[in-house]
Design a protein around this motif. Sequence first.
Motif, PDB file in Angstrom:
ATOM      1  N   SER A   4      -3.742   7.120   0.551  1.00  0.00           N
ATOM      2  CA  SER A   4      -3.357   5.903   1.010  1.00  0.00           C
ATOM      3  C   SER A   4      -4.267   5.685   2.412  1.00  0.00           C
ATOM      4  O   SER A   4      -4.589   4.377   2.400  1.00  0.00           O
ATOM      5  N   GLN A  30       2.910   2.158  -0.582  1.00  0.00           N
ATOM      6  CA  GLN A  30       3.507   3.292  -0.949  1.00  0.00           C
ATOM      7  C   GLN A  30       4.961   3.373  -0.603  1.00  0.00           C
ATOM      8  O   GLN A  30       5.866   3.427  -1.400  1.00  0.00           O
ATOM      9  N   ASP A  42      -0.538   1.511  -4.505  1.00  0.00           N
ATOM     10  CA  ASP A  42      -0.325   2.906  -3.896  1.00  0.00           C
ATOM     11  C   ASP A  42       0.725   3.633  -4.621  1.00  0.00           C
ATOM     12  O   ASP A  42       1.719   3.435  -4.175  1.00  0.00           O
TER      13      ASP A  42
HETATM   14 MG   LIG Z   1       0.010   8.236   0.103  1.00  0.00          MG
END
Ligand SMILES: [Mg+2]
Length: 578
Positions: free
Chosen positions: A375, A416, A496
């Motif tokens: 990320s 995410q 993500d």
């Molecule tokens: Mg991540």
Amino acid sequence: MIRKLYPYTRGYRVFILLGVLCSAAEAVFEMLLPRVMARIVDVGIPMGDTPYILKMGGVMVAMSVISMALGVGAAFLAAVAGQGFGANLRQAQYDHIQNFSFRNIEKFSTASLITRLTNDVNAMQMTMTMGMRLMVRAPVMLLSALVLAVTISIRLSRVFLVAMPLLAILAGLLIRHVGPLFRQLQERTDDLNLVVQEDLSAIRVVKSFVREDYEREKFQKRNSALRGISERAFGFVTLGMPVMMLITYGTIIAVMWYGAPMVSSSELLVGELSSLYTYITQILMSLMMLSMIMMMLSRSVACARRIAEVLEEVPDITDDGADPGAKVADGSVDFDHVSFKYSAESGEWNLFDIDLHIKSGMTVGILGATGSAKSTLVQLIPRLYEASHGTVRVGGRPVQDYTTEHLRDACAMVLQKNTLFSGTIRENLLWGNEHATEADLEAACAAACADEFIHRLPEGYDTDLGQGGVNVSGGQKQRLCIARALLKKPKVLILDDSTSAVDTATDAKIRQAFATQLPETTKLIIAQRITSIMDADLIVVMDDGRILDQGTHQELMDRSEIYRDVYQSQQEGVDLHG
Ligand SMILES: [Mg+2]
Ligand SMILES: Nc1ncnc2c1ncn2[C@@H]1O[C@H](COP(=O)(O)OP(=O)(O)OP(=O)(O)O)[C@@H](O)[C@H]1O
């Protein structure tokens, strides 16, 4: 501190000025009343002059009415100015926070920002409203009462020489003690708000782990810490009151003691003595008022400082140095020896010497254990964080060359931890691009495989999602987030872990749609399942902030042991579960 917040009185300065004038005039009229009263007692009554008494009585009534009108006016103006000042402060903070980068927000924490926007502003608002009245009234009353008292009797006024220093010392002691307590009070409020904000927004998690008791206790602890500190702070304030009253009445007794013989020896008139009492009370009252103001100010200084901190925070990602005309030309992404850490003080790099070159239109899979900085890596592309060393390029130019608006429109990222907002599906999708047409919506939802479930909903695109999108399943939410990103028609699309809650078949369908519908777009896909990225043009294997290896599936199968291991273990999983 006052100078820093002064600009935010904009638009209300006339109210402040008029309010201050009204308060001052009100106090003067009030102070003159006892003088008129003294004339009635000392001149009108002994002479039995009824017309004079009536005339003076009329003057007193008129003065009271004027003073009341001024008081009402002052209170009204103060309220308007206070509310306006508060609104300005809130707006300024909110506007400024919108420019904050992720790093700026992490520095304050969301909870503290909320306290600063609400609680602290309320305190400032109250200070302004009360302060405008009291801060003018108290000194004006003090001064005029002193002058009038001295003109009545210099000898008797000497009692003030004892009383005033005593009060000043007392006030000084209180303020020294209470100031730091008020600062702590604000910090405890922050703590409490943190629990409230975190736990209420995650109340579903709390319930599913049956952690209510734990949370209750956590809240109770902070709540009683807050109560404890308030008790101490306000305890001192209340403790001061009786002592001040004691000094006041002591002074009155002293004046009576020395004044009575003066009246019998005709040195002083009865009316003069009684108006002297009134002045003494007023002088001491205004001194008390002053010390209350000082205490209130020491609290609001703490709040003002916190507000100023927000207003003075320099957004660390700005458009300075960007070329406003620069548009992202294509979807190529380059990392030239990029290193990055979240906090400058930290000794460890979160990303170290990343060298990665992605051509426009490529599909890139990113793989790695949790915490391997996947990320972190992709967040540098839309410049959510700034690289510490090296250069991140999009479309051949460093990301700093573009305005954040142009860059982020071109690089759509599905985070995410993503959120939908309360409102309908349509509103949420249009949030990605307000100019999208109905056909755009359909196309984006089709590519994200969101169309099938939206069409099954009775109200379709107009279904209300509830707060934070509670009405849809995890996988449906992820697909809506992807559709929202697609509406930007980005040059670079970053997902993500965005299909983690989507079943494998749908996952494959989404990838298929990307390949046919978005051939020009560079697609960066972070995934846990190798099958999700197997057919990518390039697969990047991350480990502990570094790129371990990069290549196609076949290349990595041939040369990377780790990749082979992960692949095989995931295949076994598939075999086991059938
Ligand atoms: Mg991540
Ligand atoms: N906002 C942050 N502030 C400080 N450190 C952070 C922050 N976000 C992540 N980290 C740290 O950076 C490292 C990499 O985190 P990152 O989120 O990039 O991992 P990831 O590969 O995406 O993991 P996952 O697969 O679980 O999402 C971790 O050690 C984490 O502790």
